[in-house]
Design a protein around this motif. Structure first.
Motif, PDB file in Angstrom:
ATOM      1  N   LYS A 133       0.832  -1.207   0.000  1.00 44.42           N
ATOM      2  CA  LYS A 133       0.000   0.000   0.000  1.00 44.42           C
ATOM      3  C   LYS A 133       0.865   1.255   0.000  1.00 44.42           C
ATOM      4  CE  LYS A 133      -3.810   2.217   2.500  1.00 44.42           C
ATOM      5  NZ  LYS A 133      -4.732   2.114   3.666  1.00 44.42           N
ATOM      6  N   LYS A 134       1.948   1.206   0.753  1.00 46.42           N
ATOM      7  CA  LYS A 134       2.851   2.356   0.816  1.00 46.42           C
ATOM      8  C   LYS A 134       3.524   2.596  -0.532  1.00 46.42           C
ATOM      9  CE  LYS A 134       6.829   4.195   3.375  1.00 46.42           C
ATOM     10  NZ  LYS A 134       7.802   3.930   4.472  1.00 46.42           N
ATOM     11  N   GLU A 135       3.936   1.526  -1.189  1.00 41.30           N
ATOM     12  CA  GLU A 135       4.623   1.660  -2.481  1.00 41.30           C
ATOM     13  C   GLU A 135       3.683   2.169  -3.569  1.00 41.30           C
ATOM     14  OE1 GLU A 135       8.085  -1.786  -2.257  1.00 41.30           O
ATOM     15  OE2 GLU A 135       5.996  -2.384  -2.639  1.00 41.30           O
ATOM     16  N   LYS A 136       2.401   1.915  -3.424  1.00 38.33           N
ATOM     17  CA  LYS A 136       1.429   2.387  -4.419  1.00 38.33           C
ATOM     18  C   LYS A 136       1.185   3.891  -4.311  1.00 38.33           C
ATOM     19  CE  LYS A 136      -1.131  -1.938  -4.983  1.00 38.33           C
ATOM     20  NZ  LYS A 136      -2.415  -2.656  -4.783  1.00 38.33           N
ATOM     21  N   GLY A 137       1.551   4.480  -3.195  1.00 37.38           N
ATOM     22  CA  GLY A 137       1.339   5.909  -2.986  1.00 37.38           C
ATOM     23  C   GLY A 137       2.056   6.755  -4.018  1.00 37.38           C
ATOM     24  N   GLY A 138       1.366   7.735  -4.564  1.00 35.20           N
ATOM     25  CA  GLY A 138       1.950   8.641  -5.537  1.00 35.20           C
ATOM     26  C   GLY A 138       1.937   8.123  -6.960  1.00 35.20           C
ATOM     27  N   GLU A 214       7.541  12.903 -14.716  1.00 34.01           N
ATOM     28  CA  GLU A 214       7.863  11.514 -14.398  1.00 34.01           C
ATOM     29  C   GLU A 214       6.582  10.714 -14.134  1.00 34.01           C
ATOM     30  OE1 GLU A 214      10.552   8.938 -11.208  1.00 34.01           O
ATOM     31  OE2 GLU A 214      10.758  11.140 -11.324  1.00 34.01           O
ATOM     32  N   ASN A 215       6.560   9.484 -14.640  1.00 38.55           N
ATOM     33  CA  ASN A 215       5.434   8.598 -14.410  1.00 38.55           C
ATOM     34  C   ASN A 215       5.992   7.190 -14.219  1.00 38.55           C
ATOM     35  OD1 ASN A 215       3.204   6.673 -15.066  1.00 38.55           O
ATOM     36  ND2 ASN A 215       2.056   8.548 -15.497  1.00 38.55           N
ATOM     37  N   TRP A 216       5.678   6.584 -13.088  1.00 40.62           N
ATOM     38  CA  TRP A 216       6.240   5.286 -12.746  1.00 40.62           C
ATOM     39  C   TRP A 216       5.955   4.229 -13.792  1.00 40.62           C
ATOM     40  CZ3 TRP A 216       3.992   0.482 -11.312  1.00 40.62           C
ATOM     41  CH2 TRP A 216       4.887  -0.424 -10.721  1.00 40.62           C
ATOM     42  N   PHE A 217       4.779   4.297 -14.430  1.00 33.62           N
ATOM     43  CA  PHE A 217       4.412   3.295 -15.421  1.00 33.62           C
ATOM     44  C   PHE A 217       5.161   3.481 -16.736  1.00 33.62           C
ATOM     45  CE2 PHE A 217       0.818   3.173 -12.531  1.00 33.62           C
ATOM     46  CZ  PHE A 217       0.552   1.808 -12.446  1.00 33.62           C
ATOM     47  N   LEU A 218       5.656   4.678 -16.977  1.00 32.08           N
ATOM     48  CA  LEU A 218       6.358   4.955 -18.230  1.00 32.08           C
ATOM     49  C   LEU A 218       7.874   4.907 -18.078  1.00 32.08           C
ATOM     50  CD1 LEU A 218       4.227   7.975 -19.508  1.00 32.08           C
ATOM     51  CD2 LEU A 218       4.168   5.630 -20.388  1.00 32.08           C
ATOM     52  N   ASN A 219       8.361   5.198 -16.879  1.00 30.62           N
ATOM     53  CA  ASN A 219       9.801   5.333 -16.672  1.00 30.62           C
ATOM     54  C   ASN A 219      10.431   4.069 -16.101  1.00 30.62           C
ATOM     55  OD1 ASN A 219       9.569   8.041 -17.497  1.00 30.62           O
ATOM     56  ND2 ASN A 219       9.021   8.684 -15.430  1.00 30.62           N
TER      57      ASN A 219
END
Length: 219
Positions: A133-138, A214-219
């Motif tokens: 849950k913490k890692e999903k933040g942001g 920056e986007n986690w899903f793209l980078n």
């Protein structure tokens, strides 16, 4: 008699023929509908207010996929009569920003993922469900399960209308429709929320690509 009809009808959808739009060479028809939120009901208790989820959005005539944005869905409507339900539907319609919604859908076709970016994004989508849950933040929230993500990959190769280009790239409009197509496997109690989530997810990708953020899903 009115109440008997009201209780028994668990889902409805109405197309509005007078409101048709063409977005990215796809014909879209304005649609209004909803479901009785049985998953939120205690069917063994004495009923008071009935709970509904109601939406306004567009149906893509190419594939019958529903396109629903955040302001086009109310998941917590509680009413005791058909008249109250009508009032809540009219309220949702009045708050729906159709022009903004159509503009954002049109914008999707202007951004694309190359083959490597698509593979990277799909991999991150599979990883997301296993984060804490913490890692999903942001990060952009994602409600799709692994089977649905697998369907997106299948559609990337095989869908007649929204598959990849010859060079392996796919624009975000096609990607979005592959997500909403995969969402058809969702149970009715979660279908609308997952549909809106697909909208928010792809819009978030477009925002990142347009603003070069920056986007986690793209980078």
């Amino acid at each position: 008699e009115e109440k008997t009809i009201y209780y028994q009808r668990c889902a409805f959808m109405i197309e509005v023929p007078a409101f048709k739009e063409n977005v990215n060479n796809n014909s879209l028809s304005l649609s209004i509908g909803g479901v009785r939120a049985l998953n939120q009901e205690n069917l063994y208790s004495k009923r008071s207010l009935e709970k509904f989820k109601v939406f306004i959005g567009f149906k893509n005539s190419v594939c019958t996929n529903l396109c629903i944005s955040t302001d086009g869905l109310n998941t917590d409507i509680r009413v005791s009569s058909i008249a109250e339900l009508k009032d809540k539907i009219y309220e949702l319609i009045s708050l729906f920003d159709k022009k903004r919604f159509l503009g954002n859908m049109e914008r999707m076709s202007k951004f694309q993922l190359d083959e490597l970016q698509f593979a990277h994004t799909i991999g991150k989508m599979r990883m997301y469900n296993h984060l804490t849950k913490k890692e999903k933040g942001g990060k952009l929230p994602l409600l799709m399960n692994d089977n649905q993500i697998g369907s997106v990959v299948k559609n990337y190769y095989q869908d007649d209308n929204f598959n990849r280009n010859i060079d392996g790239s796919i624009n975000l409009w096609n990607f979005y429709n592959n997500l909403t197509e995969a969402n058809k496997s969702s149970y009715i109690d979660s279908n609308l929320e997952r549909n809106v989530n697909a909208w928010e997810f792809v819009t978030g990708l477009a925002d990142s690509m347009q603003n070069q953020t920056e986007n986690w899903f793209l980078n």
